[in-house]
Design a protein around this motif. Structure first.
Motif, PDB file in Angstrom:
ATOM      1  N   HIS A  29      30.946  16.283 108.607  1.00 40.63           N
ATOM      2  CA  HIS A  29      30.352  15.480 109.010  1.00 40.63           C
ATOM      3  C   HIS A  29      29.842  14.583 108.291  1.00 40.63           C
ATOM      4  CE1 HIS A  29      28.918  12.466 111.327  1.00 40.63           C
ATOM      5  NE2 HIS A  29      27.382  12.480 110.860  1.00 40.63           N
ATOM      6  N   ALA A  30      28.981  15.507 107.169  1.00 45.31           N
ATOM      7  CA  ALA A  30      28.323  14.755 105.922  1.00 45.31           C
ATOM      8  C   ALA A  30      29.400  13.995 104.814  1.00 45.31           C
ATOM      9  CB  ALA A  30      27.624  15.524 105.251  1.00 45.31           C
ATOM     10  N   ALA A  31      30.436  14.710 104.270  1.00 49.64           N
ATOM     11  CA  ALA A  31      31.906  14.519 103.860  1.00 49.64           C
ATOM     12  C   ALA A  31      32.099  12.850 104.443  1.00 49.64           C
ATOM     13  CB  ALA A  31      32.522  15.519 103.600  1.00 49.64           C
ATOM     14  N   LEU A  32      32.383  13.079 105.520  1.00 52.13           N
ATOM     15  CA  LEU A  32      33.260  12.216 105.840  1.00 52.13           C
ATOM     16  C   LEU A  32      32.645  10.297 106.027  1.00 52.13           C
ATOM     17  CD1 LEU A  32      34.922  13.730 109.206  1.00 52.13           C
ATOM     18  CD2 LEU A  32      36.284  12.521 107.397  1.00 52.13           C
ATOM     19  N   SER A  43      42.012   8.468 100.529  1.00 52.30           N
ATOM     20  CA  SER A  43      42.387   8.980 101.877  1.00 52.30           C
ATOM     21  C   SER A  43      40.940  10.122 101.832  1.00 52.30           C
ATOM     22  CB  SER A  43      43.416   9.348 102.107  1.00 52.30           C
ATOM     23  OG  SER A  43      43.782  10.426 101.645  1.00 52.30           O
ATOM     24  N   LEU A  44      40.704  10.543 102.675  1.00 51.61           N
ATOM     25  CA  LEU A  44      39.739  11.918 102.745  1.00 51.61           C
ATOM     26  C   LEU A  44      40.491  12.374 104.595  1.00 51.61           C
ATOM     27  CD1 LEU A  44      37.595  14.042 102.367  1.00 51.61           C
ATOM     28  CD2 LEU A  44      35.704  12.683 102.742  1.00 51.61           C
ATOM     29  N   VAL A  45      40.753  13.961 104.195  1.00 52.85           N
ATOM     30  CA  VAL A  45      40.593  15.123 105.272  1.00 52.85           C
ATOM     31  C   VAL A  45      40.058  16.335 105.172  1.00 52.85           C
ATOM     32  CG1 VAL A  45      42.513  16.196 106.341  1.00 52.85           C
ATOM     33  CG2 VAL A  45      43.637  13.786 105.561  1.00 52.85           C
ATOM     34  N   VAL A  46      38.793  16.481 106.192  1.00 52.36           N
ATOM     35  CA  VAL A  46      38.385  17.692 106.262  1.00 52.36           C
ATOM     36  C   VAL A  46      39.224  18.385 107.002  1.00 52.36           C
ATOM     37  CG1 VAL A  46      36.203  18.304 107.094  1.00 52.36           C
ATOM     38  CG2 VAL A  46      36.405  16.166 105.918  1.00 52.36           C
ATOM     39  N   ALA A  47      39.526  20.183 106.335  1.00 48.09           N
ATOM     40  CA  ALA A  47      40.597  20.518 106.939  1.00 48.09           C
ATOM     41  C   ALA A  47      39.577  22.134 106.791  1.00 48.09           C
ATOM     42  CB  ALA A  47      41.340  20.833 107.019  1.00 48.09           C
ATOM     43  N   ALA A  48      40.495  23.099 108.054  1.00 51.70           N
ATOM     44  CA  ALA A  48      39.196  23.934 108.200  1.00 51.70           C
ATOM     45  C   ALA A  48      40.635  25.328 107.879  1.00 51.70           C
ATOM     46  CB  ALA A  48      38.588  25.146 109.461  1.00 51.70           C
ATOM     47  N   PRO A  49      40.807  26.500 107.388  1.00 53.82           N
ATOM     48  CA  PRO A  49      41.836  27.377 107.556  1.00 53.82           C
ATOM     49  C   PRO A  49      42.492  27.127 109.234  1.00 53.82           C
ATOM     50  CG  PRO A  49      40.179  28.575 106.686  1.00 53.82           C
ATOM     51  CD  PRO A  49      39.492  27.169 107.149  1.00 53.82           C
ATOM     52  N   ALA A  50      43.608  27.575 109.093  1.00 51.15           N
ATOM     53  CA  ALA A  50      44.715  27.153 109.853  1.00 51.15           C
ATOM     54  C   ALA A  50      45.291  29.029 110.812  1.00 51.15           C
ATOM     55  CB  ALA A  50      45.986  26.711 109.955  1.00 51.15           C
ATOM     56  N   GLY A  51      44.547  29.884 110.007  1.00 44.61           N
ATOM     57  CA  GLY A  51      44.394  31.482 110.839  1.00 44.61           C
ATOM     58  C   GLY A  51      45.565  31.518 110.532  1.00 44.61           C
ATOM     59  N   SER A  52      46.599  31.026 109.354  1.00 37.71           N
ATOM     60  CA  SER A  52      47.740  31.236 109.849  1.00 37.71           C
ATOM     61  C   SER A  52      47.953  33.382 109.250  1.00 37.71           C
ATOM     62  CB  SER A  52      48.060  30.653 107.918  1.00 37.71           C
ATOM     63  OG  SER A  52      49.653  31.657 107.760  1.00 37.71           O
TER      64      SER A  52
END
Length: 107
Positions: A29-32, A43-52
């Motif tokens: 949230h702080a990053a966004l 552009s900015l996308v905040v993502a987490a590991p997809a669990g592959s």
């Protein structure tokens, strides 16, 4: 003269085991909130590991900031922008590891 090209700035963040509960969401949230309005951030996308489950995929990080800048000058300006500095100073105590990869398209 080399042509200016879009830069992709990817910041992988690992958190300390004792980071507060909800730290991933707080940092995201702080990053966004702080980083998207900085001039030059396209552009900015905040993502987490997809669990592959694939053995070649590293999912050990907590979150990644996937950013796009129009050129190296914009990325340089971003680095010293007060909102970027505020973000880093506000949350770096939670980071156990940080890896940054800057890339530009070759084709």
């Amino acid at each position: 003269m080399p042509q200016q090209s879009t830069l992709f700035h990817n910041v992988y963040i690992w958190l300390h085991d004792d980071a507060p509960a909800g730290a991933v969401q707080t940092v995201a949230h702080a990053a966004l909130t702080l980083l998207t309005e900085i001039p030059g951030v396209q552009s900015l996308v905040v993502a987490a590991p997809a669990g592959s489950p694939h053995p070649l995929v590293d999912g050990s990080y907590a979150l990644v900031l996937l950013m796009e800048f129009p050129d190296a000058a914009a990325l340089d300006a971003y680095d010293s922008h007060p909102d970027h500095v505020r973000f880093v100073e506000g949350y770096k105590q939670w980071f156990s590891r940080l890896e940054v990869y800057n890339s530009s398209a070759i084709l």
